[in-house]
Write a protein that holds these residues in place. Sequence first.
Motif, PDB file in Angstrom:
ATOM      1  N   ILE A 139      -5.886   6.614  -3.684  1.00 56.77           N
ATOM      2  CA  ILE A 139      -5.116   6.005  -2.044  1.00 56.77           C
ATOM      3  C   ILE A 139      -4.334   4.730  -2.674  1.00 56.77           C
ATOM      4  O   ILE A 139      -3.378   4.598  -1.866  1.00 56.77           O
ATOM      5  N   LEU A 140      -4.731   3.803  -3.390  1.00 54.11           N
ATOM      6  CA  LEU A 140      -3.951   2.733  -4.146  1.00 54.11           C
ATOM      7  C   LEU A 140      -2.739   3.182  -4.368  1.00 54.11           C
ATOM      8  O   LEU A 140      -1.665   2.658  -4.194  1.00 54.11           O
ATOM      9  N   GLN A 141      -2.917   4.340  -5.519  1.00 50.61           N
ATOM     10  CA  GLN A 141      -1.361   4.649  -6.019  1.00 50.61           C
ATOM     11  C   GLN A 141      -0.570   5.323  -5.187  1.00 50.61           C
ATOM     12  O   GLN A 141       0.556   5.071  -5.172  1.00 50.61           O
ATOM     13  N   SER A 142      -1.047   5.964  -4.030  1.00 48.07           N
ATOM     14  CA  SER A 142      -0.306   6.427  -2.848  1.00 48.07           C
ATOM     15  C   SER A 142       0.235   5.441  -2.156  1.00 48.07           C
ATOM     16  O   SER A 142       1.485   5.761  -1.925  1.00 48.07           O
ATOM     17  N   ALA A 143      -0.033   4.524  -2.095  1.00 53.19           N
ATOM     18  CA  ALA A 143       0.435   3.386  -1.336  1.00 53.19           C
ATOM     19  C   ALA A 143       1.305   2.893  -1.920  1.00 53.19           C
ATOM     20  O   ALA A 143       2.452   2.280  -1.501  1.00 53.19           O
ATOM     21  N   LYS A 144       1.180   2.394  -3.429  1.00 54.10           N
ATOM     22  CA  LYS A 144       2.142   1.594  -4.255  1.00 54.10           C
ATOM     23  C   LYS A 144       3.179   2.616  -4.386  1.00 54.10           C
ATOM     24  O   LYS A 144       4.255   1.980  -4.647  1.00 54.10           O
ATOM     25  N   GLU A 145       2.946   3.698  -4.710  1.00 55.57           N
ATOM     26  CA  GLU A 145       4.416   4.640  -5.017  1.00 55.57           C
ATOM     27  C   GLU A 145       5.068   4.719  -3.680  1.00 55.57           C
ATOM     28  O   GLU A 145       6.518   4.504  -4.183  1.00 55.57           O
ATOM     29  N   PHE A 146       4.467   4.663  -2.646  1.00 57.26           N
ATOM     30  CA  PHE A 146       5.467   4.914  -1.373  1.00 57.26           C
ATOM     31  C   PHE A 146       6.246   3.583  -1.363  1.00 57.26           C
ATOM     32  O   PHE A 146       7.368   3.580  -1.095  1.00 57.26           O
TER      33      PHE A 146
ATOM     34  N   LEU B 156       1.824  10.063   5.708  1.00 61.65           N
ATOM     35  CA  LEU B 156       0.808   9.791   4.679  1.00 61.65           C
ATOM     36  C   LEU B 156      -0.666   9.754   4.898  1.00 61.65           C
ATOM     37  O   LEU B 156      -1.640   9.868   4.255  1.00 61.65           O
ATOM     38  N   GLY B 157      -1.036   9.646   6.312  1.00 60.86           N
ATOM     39  CA  GLY B 157      -2.137   9.613   6.926  1.00 60.86           C
ATOM     40  C   GLY B 157      -2.734   7.970   6.692  1.00 60.86           C
ATOM     41  O   GLY B 157      -3.754   7.775   7.066  1.00 60.86           O
ATOM     42  N   LEU B 158      -1.865   7.065   6.207  1.00 57.47           N
ATOM     43  CA  LEU B 158      -2.353   5.714   5.978  1.00 57.47           C
ATOM     44  C   LEU B 158      -2.399   4.765   7.430  1.00 57.47           C
ATOM     45  O   LEU B 158      -3.019   3.775   7.168  1.00 57.47           O
ATOM     46  N   LEU B 159      -1.612   5.307   8.437  1.00 55.92           N
ATOM     47  CA  LEU B 159      -1.843   4.488   9.622  1.00 55.92           C
ATOM     48  C   LEU B 159      -3.272   4.873  10.175  1.00 55.92           C
ATOM     49  O   LEU B 159      -3.701   3.946  11.120  1.00 55.92           O
TER      50      LEU B 159
ATOM     51  N   VAL C  47      -5.535  -0.560   1.405  1.00 47.01           N
ATOM     52  CA  VAL C  47      -4.210   0.288   1.932  1.00 47.01           C
ATOM     53  C   VAL C  47      -3.545  -0.925   2.474  1.00 47.01           C
ATOM     54  O   VAL C  47      -2.315  -1.339   2.324  1.00 47.01           O
ATOM     55  N   CYS C  48      -4.152  -1.979   3.321  1.00 47.43           N
ATOM     56  CA  CYS C  48      -3.386  -3.317   3.788  1.00 47.43           C
ATOM     57  C   CYS C  48      -2.823  -4.012   2.562  1.00 47.43           C
ATOM     58  O   CYS C  48      -1.626  -4.508   2.824  1.00 47.43           O
ATOM     59  N   ASP C  49      -3.504  -4.184   1.500  1.00 50.07           N
ATOM     60  CA  ASP C  49      -3.240  -4.699   0.383  1.00 50.07           C
ATOM     61  C   ASP C  49      -1.878  -4.250  -0.117  1.00 50.07           C
ATOM     62  O   ASP C  49      -0.824  -5.004  -0.314  1.00 50.07           O
ATOM     63  N   TYR C  50      -1.792  -2.930  -0.265  1.00 47.82           N
ATOM     64  CA  TYR C  50      -0.490  -2.487  -1.150  1.00 47.82           C
ATOM     65  C   TYR C  50       0.544  -2.128  -0.474  1.00 47.82           C
ATOM     66  O   TYR C  50       1.509  -1.747  -0.870  1.00 47.82           O
ATOM     67  N   ILE C  51       0.393  -1.742   1.021  1.00 51.85           N
ATOM     68  CA  ILE C  51       1.412  -1.522   2.040  1.00 51.85           C
ATOM     69  C   ILE C  51       2.360  -2.892   2.252  1.00 51.85           C
ATOM     70  O   ILE C  51       3.459  -2.770   2.430  1.00 51.85           O
ATOM     71  N   SER C  52       1.762  -4.076   2.071  1.00 49.55           N
ATOM     72  CA  SER C  52       2.061  -5.168   2.603  1.00 49.55           C
ATOM     73  C   SER C  52       2.790  -6.126   1.578  1.00 49.55           C
ATOM     74  O   SER C  52       3.396  -6.911   1.858  1.00 49.55           O
ATOM     75  N   GLY C  53       2.841  -5.722   0.348  1.00 52.82           N
ATOM     76  CA  GLY C  53       3.549  -6.511  -0.602  1.00 52.82           C
ATOM     77  C   GLY C  53       5.010  -6.735  -0.712  1.00 52.82           C
ATOM     78  O   GLY C  53       5.399  -7.869  -1.115  1.00 52.82           O
TER      79      GLY C  53
END
Length: 600
Positions: A36-43, A73-76, A97-103
């Motif tokens: 999930i981390l990688q999915s968020a980071k790649e986005f 992506l389902g992350l909401l 998810v909040c961590d990696y979507i927000s950077g």
Amino acid sequence: MSTNPNRLIGGQYLVKDASYNDIFTYEDLSEEQQMILQSAKEFIDKEVVPKKHQIEKKDYALIEDLMRKIGELGLLGISVPEEYGGMGMGFVTTMLVCDYISGATGSLATAFGAHTGIGTMPITLYGTEEQKQKYLPKLASGEWFASYCLTEPEAGSDANSGKTKAVLSEDGKEYIISGQKMWITNAGFAELFIVFARIDDDKNITAFIVEKDKAGEGFSLGEEEDKLGIVSSSTRQVFFNQVRVPVENLLGERDGGFKIAMNALNVGRIKLGAACLDAQRRILDNALQYASERKQFNTSINTFGAIKEKLADMAVAAFTSESGAYRAAKDVQDAIDDNVAKGMSHNEAELKGIEEYAIEASILKVWISDSAQDSADQGIQIYGGMGYSKEMPMESAWRDARISRIYEGTNEINTLLCVSMLVKRAFKGKVDLMTPAMNVANELMSIPSFDVPDYSELFAQEKEIIANLKKAFFMVAGSALQKFGAELEQHQQLILAASHIMQEIYMVESAMLRAEKIAKEKGADAAANAVKIVQLQLFKSVEIIKSEATRGIISFTEGDEQRMMLSGLRRFTRYNEYPNIVNLKTEIADLLIKENKYTF
């Protein structure tokens, strides 16, 4: 279910020692969480970073489009239960998810946080079954976006003082809402608004769900606010003029809106800490790359000691921030699981679990948002004049970081809350403050030991110092509480000093426990750099605590009492063997320069 019977309850870190076995660290992420981390980071890397310049030109439509893609992506819906169209993941994964979507940009971070947190969460936790079935699937998918209308021109930190009114219609089928809200995130593109208003002369406000398309002509928006940072985050005033809302859209209970608002803020605070984590990593990575490319006096500026010190400081702050955030996230998750095991509904269990760690949530909000701002400031310094240019990433990073110290309750409000919440928990018998305070008072009257300690074990000295820092807290806070009693709340500067001591203890202890866990599970070599980071953070924390405790002590004592307490402070902040701070910072910086990225 929770597998941590030794979990410390909220605020208890001050009176009991945690074991590395009983905390969760970033290194403990599961394979699923890593995916999930990688999915968020790649986005973020593919969809957001290349569009940073566009985002910095008030492109509200772009943020809305990015939010819809995050929904795809389902992350909401990461924390929305599966039966309502979400992924139903635990609290740690929600924080991740909040961590990696927000950077990458504060504009998207703010839109994401407002929608998934204070927008969606009140319905998840307080909504009726009908409300959940109707709204959550749309919010989880990104078909609809949510906004949260609490703040008013005369109701900011004092949220319960809002003037917006709700009057029941003559036929009893609708509430008629009139009032004004300001600083409303996502207002420009939200379809659903969580609105707080007071019914008649109720003591507390009440929450309502307002659908924009059904609100009629009485619902209107102000222009987009022209802000210092988060410039593409839609922020508007919202006006309600006789807006009719069906009675079934009352959220929770009448007179229960203040409780909803406060619990939403507790979640918002801990998630805001998470939202500042990847921002720190990215700021450091950009600074490292620029420092390696920028040459002065025929050499890269990353060879200069002054630059190395900044890079090391930024890395220490990032590691410590991660340590505190993920420690608290798992504690919240364990508390939720324990509450479910006791027979609570999941909603009640989550509310109680989050409330349990409200102190830690405020600590994380303050400490990490301050650290993110400091890192961005140091980043600008490393860039020099170029850091002030809008063409470079540091300028927007600094502006975006600034708001984090204001929303979800200002850092000053949250700092004051740390102590007041701790005292309330003590009065309820949840945390024993009197016994350690009395023990410290007795110790101050005793002759200190002059034995030479054995520091052969990992972190032996650090654990001793942290234990003594807790004594320093009880010396200051205990004496102040004894002297002022219920009037302590009138001495805000003294409370601020005590709270800063609390914050430093929690954060440095979290970093130490994380490093110790790495050492025990992966070996001394794997933990070597983490150990250096802990030594650097502890040295900084000790210096901060010395300063805060000193100003606290001299603010309410004099004569022999003052001399005794200042002597005790020197005892409680003493090193027997000082670490070489200059060498440690150089070693950390050299590793960062070699890897050319944050690597801890």
